[in-house]
Design a protein around this motif. Structure first.
Motif, mmCIF file in Angstrom:
data_model
loop_
_atom_site.group_PDB
_atom_site.id
_atom_site.type_symbol
_atom_site.label_atom_id
_atom_site.label_comp_id
_atom_site.label_asym_id
_atom_site.label_seq_id
_atom_site.Cartn_x
_atom_site.Cartn_y
_atom_site.Cartn_z
ATOM 1 N N GLN A 65 -27.870 -71.318 132.602
ATOM 2 C CA GLN A 65 -28.046 -70.452 133.764
ATOM 3 C C GLN A 65 -26.751 -70.296 134.542
ATOM 4 O OE1 GLN A 65 -31.743 -71.137 135.663
ATOM 5 N NE2 GLN A 65 -31.395 -69.685 137.336
ATOM 6 N N VAL A 66 -25.939 -71.344 134.595
ATOM 7 C CA VAL A 66 -24.642 -71.237 135.270
ATOM 8 C C VAL A 66 -23.762 -70.210 134.561
ATOM 9 C CG1 VAL A 66 -22.483 -72.460 135.760
ATOM 10 C CG2 VAL A 66 -24.680 -73.536 136.288
ATOM 11 N N GLN A 67 -23.773 -70.237 133.235
ATOM 12 C CA GLN A 67 -23.000 -69.236 132.496
ATOM 13 C C GLN A 67 -23.509 -67.828 132.786
ATOM 14 O OE1 GLN A 67 -22.999 -71.413 128.435
ATOM 15 N NE2 GLN A 67 -21.000 -70.428 128.543
ATOM 16 N N GLU A 68 -24.816 -67.669 132.914
ATOM 17 C CA GLU A 68 -25.371 -66.361 133.242
ATOM 18 C C GLU A 68 -24.903 -65.892 134.612
ATOM 19 O OE1 GLU A 68 -29.581 -66.371 132.858
ATOM 20 O OE2 GLU A 68 -29.578 -66.940 130.728
ATOM 21 N N VAL A 69 -24.865 -66.818 135.588
ATOM 22 C CA VAL A 69 -24.394 -66.453 136.931
ATOM 23 C C VAL A 69 -22.944 -65.980 136.870
ATOM 24 C CG1 VAL A 69 -23.846 -67.349 139.224
ATOM 25 C CG2 VAL A 69 -26.003 -67.988 138.122
ATOM 26 N N LEU A 70 -22.098 -66.701 136.151
ATOM 27 C CA LEU A 70 -20.690 -66.305 136.043
ATOM 28 C C LEU A 70 -20.561 -64.949 135.361
ATOM 29 C CD1 LEU A 70 -19.035 -69.706 135.047
ATOM 30 C CD2 LEU A 70 -19.038 -68.614 137.282
ATOM 31 N N ASN A 71 -21.366 -64.717 134.340
ATOM 32 C CA ASN A 71 -21.333 -63.418 133.658
ATOM 33 C C ASN A 71 -21.704 -62.286 134.613
ATOM 34 O OD1 ASN A 71 -20.554 -64.504 131.203
ATOM 35 N ND2 ASN A 71 -22.645 -64.730 130.453
ATOM 36 N N VAL B 144 -17.076 -73.815 132.009
ATOM 37 C CA VAL B 144 -18.329 -74.431 132.441
ATOM 38 C C VAL B 144 -18.425 -75.764 131.718
ATOM 39 C CG1 VAL B 144 -20.824 -74.176 132.645
ATOM 40 C CG2 VAL B 144 -19.347 -72.156 132.758
ATOM 41 N N ALA B 145 -18.229 -76.838 132.445
ATOM 42 C CA ALA B 145 -18.048 -78.151 131.831
ATOM 43 C C ALA B 145 -19.303 -78.992 131.957
ATOM 44 C CB ALA B 145 -16.874 -78.877 132.487
ATOM 45 N N MET B 146 -19.504 -79.803 130.940
ATOM 46 C CA MET B 146 -20.609 -80.755 130.944
ATOM 47 C C MET B 146 -20.120 -82.047 130.318
ATOM 48 S SD MET B 146 -24.437 -80.247 129.365
ATOM 49 C CE MET B 146 -23.875 -80.242 127.653
ATOM 50 N N ARG B 147 -20.046 -83.090 131.139
ATOM 51 C CA ARG B 147 -19.659 -84.426 130.708
ATOM 52 C C ARG B 147 -18.167 -84.594 130.477
ATOM 53 N NH1 ARG B 147 -23.100 -86.736 125.849
ATOM 54 N NH2 ARG B 147 -21.395 -88.229 125.979
ATOM 55 N N CYS B 148 -17.394 -83.510 130.367
ATOM 56 C CA CYS B 148 -16.001 -83.683 129.945
ATOM 57 C C CYS B 148 -15.187 -84.491 130.953
ATOM 58 C CB CYS B 148 -15.337 -82.337 129.687
ATOM 59 S SG CYS B 148 -14.951 -81.410 131.182
ATOM 60 N N LEU B 149 -15.514 -84.386 132.251
ATOM 61 C CA LEU B 149 -14.737 -85.130 133.236
ATOM 62 C C LEU B 149 -15.063 -86.610 133.206
ATOM 63 C CD1 LEU B 149 -14.811 -82.714 136.285
ATOM 64 C CD2 LEU B 149 -13.163 -82.863 134.432
ATOM 65 N N ALA C 66 -31.772 -79.006 141.306
ATOM 66 C CA ALA C 66 -32.465 -78.211 142.329
ATOM 67 C C ALA C 66 -32.239 -76.717 142.105
ATOM 68 C CB ALA C 66 -31.988 -78.626 143.722
ATOM 69 N N GLU C 67 -33.305 -75.950 142.195
ATOM 70 C CA GLU C 67 -33.278 -74.527 141.852
ATOM 71 C C GLU C 67 -32.321 -73.732 142.729
ATOM 72 O OE1 GLU C 67 -34.087 -71.038 139.877
ATOM 73 O OE2 GLU C 67 -34.727 -73.073 139.318
ATOM 74 N N ASN C 68 -32.241 -74.058 144.014
ATOM 75 C CA ASN C 68 -31.424 -73.263 144.940
ATOM 76 C C ASN C 68 -29.928 -73.411 144.705
ATOM 77 O OD1 ASN C 68 -33.517 -71.983 146.308
ATOM 78 N ND2 ASN C 68 -33.764 -73.679 147.762
ATOM 79 N N LYS C 69 -29.538 -74.283 143.805
ATOM 80 C CA LYS C 69 -28.112 -74.420 143.494
ATOM 81 C C LYS C 69 -27.552 -73.134 142.876
ATOM 82 C CE LYS C 69 -27.735 -79.453 143.017
ATOM 83 N NZ LYS C 69 -27.339 -80.579 142.149
ATOM 84 N N TYR C 70 -28.389 -72.382 142.180
ATOM 85 C CA TYR C 70 -27.891 -71.176 141.527
ATOM 86 C C TYR C 70 -27.549 -70.097 142.556
ATOM 87 C CZ TYR C 70 -29.814 -73.687 137.591
ATOM 88 O OH TYR C 70 -30.088 -74.659 136.671
ATOM 89 N N GLN C 71 -28.385 -69.948 143.600
ATOM 90 C CA GLN C 71 -28.051 -68.999 144.658
ATOM 91 C C GLN C 71 -26.806 -69.467 145.404
ATOM 92 O OE1 GLN C 71 -29.316 -65.912 145.364
ATOM 93 N NE2 GLN C 71 -27.486 -65.902 146.670
ATOM 94 N N ALA C 72 -26.685 -70.777 145.590
ATOM 95 C CA ALA C 72 -25.479 -71.308 146.241
ATOM 96 C C ALA C 72 -24.239 -70.981 145.419
ATOM 97 C CB ALA C 72 -25.615 -72.821 146.432
ATOM 98 N N LEU C 73 -24.350 -71.039 144.098
ATOM 99 C CA LEU C 73 -23.215 -70.682 143.242
ATOM 100 C C LEU C 73 -22.855 -69.211 143.416
ATOM 101 C CD1 LEU C 73 -21.161 -71.376 141.058
ATOM 102 C CD2 LEU C 73 -22.945 -70.966 139.338
ATOM 103 N N HIS C 74 -23.870 -68.338 143.469
ATOM 104 C CA HIS C 74 -23.603 -66.920 143.750
ATOM 105 C C HIS C 74 -22.811 -66.775 145.049
ATOM 106 C CE1 HIS C 74 -25.737 -64.630 140.664
ATOM 107 N NE2 HIS C 74 -26.799 -65.426 140.787
ATOM 108 N N ASP C 75 -23.248 -67.474 146.092
ATOM 109 C CA ASP C 75 -22.589 -67.363 147.401
ATOM 110 C C ASP C 75 -21.144 -67.859 147.334
ATOM 111 O OD1 ASP C 75 -25.018 -66.444 148.342
ATOM 112 O OD2 ASP C 75 -25.619 -68.380 149.199
ATOM 113 N N ILE C 76 -20.909 -68.947 146.626
ATOM 114 C CA ILE C 76 -19.550 -69.479 146.489
ATOM 115 C C ILE C 76 -18.654 -68.465 145.795
ATOM 116 C CG2 ILE C 76 -18.155 -71.219 145.305
ATOM 117 C CD1 ILE C 76 -20.502 -73.180 145.763
ATOM 118 N N LEU C 77 -19.138 -67.878 144.733
ATOM 119 C CA LEU C 77 -18.334 -66.908 143.983
ATOM 120 C C LEU C 77 -18.061 -65.659 144.819
ATOM 121 C CD1 LEU C 77 -20.037 -67.254 140.482
ATOM 122 C CD2 LEU C 77 -17.823 -68.159 141.185
#
Length: 672
Positions: free
Chosen positions: A528-534, A568-573, A497-508
């Motif tokens: 995109q998650v890496q871009e948000v963190l950057n 930023v993890a993908m599948r590792c867990l 879902a697209e709005n997850k990225y704005q939610a990540l901004h808010d969490i940070l």
């Protein structure tokens, strides 16, 4: 077949006819020929990426040889395989996508085994592989159903084959056969090779009036792919490591329960509570009580767990466990045969085998274990994976003692598989839950559900997919695979879902200074998650299946020391990589499968020096924050699925009441 000194085909002993009853097609046919090839042409009625996974070693060597492959197949593909093919084709024109797919030849073998579809996409993007789709026309109807191929070595020696076998995992289990021609052996063989080569080339160039052949761009435009087949993603679950062999009280109780249950049983223990050590302790006591030889078989779901088990076995002085599976031991069949014979003959009084779930169910493996005249013991790691129709073949009646390990032994939506496991292992004999383990052995945690609203476009697409799912479910003519494919597409929409990225901004923004932060994503989100963190100035690194064990260890050490603020993890867990120093985590991509999210949470709660709690942010997708009075039942069902995970996470959180208060309004407006 055995390879000679020459790198070419003539050094191989190639029979005129082979069949699956007497020949291992992957190890004795495809791999030896692909490894010596510089070109491979294949026409096949049905293809799945599972075949490429099995033939990984041969395809890797083909690439190292500078070779190329052409596959001509029918348009009947799984959705995931088709998406990988399309992604690879698009990457030829899209440099950014091309760079995202970029691999080295050295990594290809690992990628083909662990993330086969992504590797296939890369091979297409890099020009190593080209795929075209064939559809009969004019005087022919039905499917493109031929199965033939031609190999070329560096000296242009050619081997052609023709027979009944498709390139699919199912075909490897069928009774199938090939007739083989080698052009250097006789004029008749040369004529056979010529015939297959000419008809492949004619088909490939679309020169047969009765077969229409389309390139992938043409196929995309004409929407030719027939996505009938459904392949369940190979969710990989892993087990924890321990640092010592002194049993905790609950582990000791588990071992005693196993002996009281005639040395059979399932250990249902929360991730992080030491299932490996518990099982090996039971094994140690069992072996001490035996007066006759014993073969111990440890079956793991994924290959990289085998070395971890071997390391744990060293703590108990279990010497020289044999790795009996193809990717780590190409001669595993010979080694297994010798091992069983040596124990049967009294040359050895005990032997240890580490294998994969897949090899455990292999007919050769089963035959050899059944031929053992000594006692045999089976340890099934992440045993829920062994309940599928294929894998349960490895659960032989001849195993004298049995241990099953899992935090979640129940199989999601598979009551039959769950029942089979419970009966085979004689029930769950010991439970140790997350609540039992916190705070003595696992870290307490705070849980914050983050409500994410769908965009209007996403909601409309979700509603359309729901209608299609309902229509297909109600139709007697629609295969189950169609329903599953549509449901999977709908699930993918929710996860990304697209709005997850704005939610990540808010969490940070709320956190401020991140402290050992982990973002759990999926392939569609990671960039995109890496871009948000950057954007927030957070020093981070991706942590995925692409990194090998050495690189993962280096990243963990840097993360532990604080050199990286975030991973930023993908599948590792899901794959057995623990990140114990994590103090803050956001779950951006979640599954409705309890096995997955329970495993992921457990790995975040590992104890670590200076870590007094973990904080988990969980993104919960809702159709709308302000639903209409006549909200659709499908939208309620979406929220119900998300709230199933919420209930699991909230139950054991330190801030349970706060978390429940935050979700109560949704229950009210959706009447759930």
């Amino acid at each position: 077949m055995t390879a000679g000194d020459s790198p070419g085909f003539p050094a191989l002993d190639i029979p005129r006819v082979i069949d699956t009853s007497n020949t291992d097609f992957i190890n004795d046919f495809y791999i030896p020929l692909l490894s010596r090839s510089v070109e491979y042409k294949r026409g096949v009625g049905y293809f799945t990426s599972n075949w490429a996974q099995s033939a990984a070693r041969g395809l890797t060597q083909l690439a190292k040889n500078g070779g190329t492959a052409k596959w001509l197949t029918s348009p009947h593909l799984s959705e995931e395989d088709w998406e990988a093919i399309v992604e690879g084709e698009q990457a030829k024109q899209d440099e950014r996508l091309r760079q995202a797919l970029e691999r080295s030849i050295e990594d290809l073998h690992n990628d083909l085994e662990e993330d086969t579809r992504e590797a296939i996409a890369w091979m297409i993007a890099d020009g190593l592989l080209e795929i075209r789709l064939a559809i009969p026309q004019n005087s022919l109807s039905g499917d493109f159903h031929d199965k033939f191929g031609v190999f070329y070595d560096q000296d242009r020696n050619r081997v052609a084959f023709h027979g009944s076998k498709n390139d699919s995992e199912q075909a490897l289990r069928n009774y199938e056969a090939y007739t083989i021609d080698c052009d250097w052996l006789s004029k008749r063989d040369q004529e056979g090779v010529d015939y297959h080569e000419k008809r492949f080339d004619a088909l490939w160039e679309n020169q047969d009036d009765n077969v229409a052949v389309y390139t992938i761009p043409e196929s995309i435009k004409e929407e030719l792919a027939d996505l009938r087949e459904y392949d369940s993603p190979p969710y990989d679950f892993d087990e924890e490591e321990e640092s010592g062999i002194t049993l905790r009280d609950y582990q000791d109780k588990a071992v005693k329960s196993w002996f009281q249950n005639a040395c059979n049983g399932l250990f249902e223990m929360a991730t992080g509570t030491g299932k490996t050590i518990t099982a090996l302790s039971a094994l140690e006591q069992y072996l001490e009580e035996q007066d006759e030889p014993v073969i111990t078989v440890i079956a793991v779901p994924v290959t990289h767990l085998a070395p971890q088990w071997a390391e744990s076995m060293e703590l108990f002085d279990f010497d020289n466990p044999r790795m009996i599976f193809g990717s780590m031991n190409p001669d595993w069949k010979s080694d297994l045969s010798k091992l069983v014979s040596n124990v049967n003959l009294g040359v050895r009084d005990q032997a240890f085998v580490i294998t994969t779930h897949k090899t455990l169910s292999n007919s050769y493996f089963r035959e050899k274990l059944d031929s053992a005249t000594c006692k045999t013991l089976l340890i099934g790691d992440e045993v829920h994976r062994l309940g599928s129709d294929d894998q349960r073949k490895g659960l032989l009646a001849s195993y004298d003692a049995r241990i099953g390990l899992s935090a979640t032994p129940e199989r999601h939506y598979d009551e039959e598989g769950t029942t089979y496991l419970l009966e085979y292992f004689n029930g769950v004999i010991f439970k140790y839950t997350l609540a039992d383990a916190i705070p003595d052995y696992l870290t307490p945690y705070d849980y914050h559900p983050i409500i994410v609203e769908m965009t209007q476009e996403e909601l409309e697409e979700y509603q359309q997919l729901t209608k299609k799912v309902a229509a297909a479910s109600a139709s007697e003519d629609a295969p189950d695979e169609v329903v599953e494919r549509l449901a999977m597409k709908r699930s993918k929409l929710v996860k990304s879902a697209e709005n997850k990225y704005q939610a990540l901004h808010d969490i940070l923004d709320e956190i401020g200074d991140v402290d050992h932060f982990l973002a759990y994503t999926n392939p569609q989100q990671i960039d995109q998650v890496q871009e948000v963190l950057n954007e927030h100035g957070i020093i981070q690194h991706k942590f995925t299946y692409e990194e090998d064990d050495e690189e993962r260890q280096r990243l963990l050490e840097l993360f532990d020391k604080g050199d990286y603020d975030a991973l930023v993890a993908m599948r590792c867990l899901d794959e057995g990589v623990d990140v114990p120093s994590t103090r803050q985590a956001v779950l951006m991509s979640n599954s409705g499968n309890p096995m997955q999210f329970v495993q992921r949470r457990g790995r975040l709660l590992r104890q670590y020096p200076g870590k007094d709690k973990a904080v988990i942010y969980d993104m919960i997708v809702v159709p709308s924050l302000h639903p209409p009075d006549d909200v659709q039942e499908s939208e309620k069902n979406l929220l119900r699925k998300e709230l199933d995970r919420f209930e699991e996470f909230a139950d054991n959180a330190r801030n349970e009441h706060q978390a429940r208060n935050g979700i109560e309004r949704l229950r009210t407006v959706y009447e759930i």
